[in-house]
Design an enzyme around this catalytic site. Structure first.
Site, PDB file in Angstrom:
ATOM      1  N   CYS A   1       3.352  -1.169  -8.613  1.00 14.82           N
ATOM      2  CA  CYS A   1       3.140  -2.371  -9.364  1.00 14.82           C
ATOM      3  C   CYS A   1       4.083  -3.684  -8.689  1.00 14.82           C
ATOM      4  O   CYS A   1       4.103  -4.833  -9.249  1.00 14.82           O
ATOM      5  CB  CYS A   1       3.677  -1.951 -10.912  1.00 14.82           C
TER       6      CYS A   1
ATOM      7  N   HIS B   1       5.784  -8.313 -13.586  1.00 14.29           N
ATOM      8  CA  HIS B   1       4.756  -7.364 -13.852  1.00 14.29           C
ATOM      9  C   HIS B   1       4.666  -6.771 -15.130  1.00 14.29           C
ATOM     10  O   HIS B   1       5.629  -6.817 -16.033  1.00 14.29           O
ATOM     11  CB  HIS B   1       5.224  -6.091 -12.982  1.00 14.29           C
TER      12      HIS B   1
ATOM     13  N   ASN C   1      -1.574  -2.620 -18.606  1.00 17.69           N
ATOM     14  CA  ASN C   1      -0.853  -2.747 -17.281  1.00 17.69           C
ATOM     15  C   ASN C   1      -1.849  -2.259 -16.171  1.00 17.69           C
ATOM     16  O   ASN C   1      -2.223  -1.344 -16.019  1.00 17.69           O
ATOM     17  CB  ASN C   1       0.378  -1.348 -17.690  1.00 17.69           C
TER      18      ASN C   1
END
Length: 318
Positions: free
Chosen positions: A119, A244, A274
């Site tokens: 990520c 993020h 996500n």
């Protein structure tokens, strides 16, 4: 030995993004696993997410996002001499994603490599692009974050099925007479490597949610502050904070501890889920598209995730 002509700095010329058309709501998930809309929103803040169909790969999504960034930059494909793709979900590791993306976009013979920092991958890749431009190794760089997490998720596992999604975001980085990408602050917490893990090619993604939550809400705001300090920027001067998109509670906790209340805070996770390495460029590109941030403002980018890795830098919004 000759040293290539260096550039004073680098800048992002444009962003682009892409999301699959298939929308999966919390109510959709509640039909197959023991969950509901209230439970999901209260814990991670997600209302819906986009999932790519079987025939759409991470390469396909990268091409869509990269093509949009390239078109918005005003450059031609022939102007790009380096392609960097951040991803942790390729369908195969050989050949790399970057080379395939470059070829399909008509970018001839560029440097091409992938970055796997999960990520945090886009921020790592952006830092590599900045260094390549400033050193003179490249003039124009296409940076893409793309993920098809849906192919690595056990859709009967409530802990992960409600969180992860698919998508891509991209940026074009070029030379600048004044620096518009600040120094990167990056690192890792390898002692927690197994907090987010895919054990082997026959396994699904497993996440220790509480471990990640505690780490993210205690260890990352100092990283964000240091990225601001190294760029010579006070958090109060930020126009946007784009972390993020891991969890809405994590995002809001870091923003509060950073002291950037006046900034527009990316909350793309609510409708996008996500998307790992795609989440930072995807969120900022959508903010720009909606007119929530203005060209010339300063944005703090902060990626963090499996590894556990993290990276952040301040950029000037194109």
């Amino acid at each position: 030995m000759r040293i290539p002509e260096a550039a004073p700095g680098s800048k992002v010329l444009a962003f682009g993004h892409y999301q699959p058309s298939d929308v999966v709501t919390n109510d959709d998930l509640a039909k197959t696993i023991a969950t509901n809309d209230e439970w999901i929103q209260s814990r991670v803040g997600i209302k819906e997410r986009r999932i790519a169909p079987a025939g759409e790969s991470e390469v396909d999504m990268a091409i869509q996002a990269g093509g949009k960034a390239l078109a918005a930059s005003g450059l031609a494909a022939t102007d790009i001499d380096l392609v960097i793709v951040a991803t942790c979900t390729p369908e195969s590791t050989i050949p790399n994603v970057a080379g395939r993306v470059a070829h399909r976009l008509g970018i001839g013979a560029p440097g091409a490599f992938d970055v796997n920092a999960a990520c945090a991958g886009f921020c790592y890749a952006l830092a590599a692009a900045d260094s390549a431009v400033r050193s003179g190794s490249a003039r124009n760089v296409l940076v893409v974050g793309t993920e098809k997490l849906s192919q690595w998720i056990d859709w009967t596992d409530r802990a992960t099925a409600v969180i992860f999604a698919d998508g891509a975001g991209a940026a074009v980085v070029s030379r600048s007479e004044t620096p518009a990408i600040g120094p990167v602050v990056w690192g890792s917490a390898g002692d927690k490597y197994d907090a987010i893990i895919i054990k082997d090619r026959d396994s699904f993604l497993h996440q220790e949610g509480q471990t990640v939550f505690r780490w993210a809400t205690t260890a990352l705001h100092p990283v964000a502050k240091e990225a601001c300090e190294r760029a010579g920027v006070d958090p109060s001067e930020l126009a946007a904070f784009v972390p993020h998109q891991a969890n809405l509670r994590i995002i809001e906790t870091i923003a509060r501890k950073l002291g950037a209340e006046q900034a527009v805070i990316a909350r793309d996770i609510v409708l996008a889920g996500n998307t790992s390495a795609a989440s930072v460029p995807l969120a900022l590109s959508r903010m720009i598209e909606r007119g929530e941030v203005q060209s010339g403002g300063l944005a703090l980018l902060l990626g963090f995730g499996a590894g556990l890795t993290y990276a952040g830098q301040v950029i000037e919004i194109p």
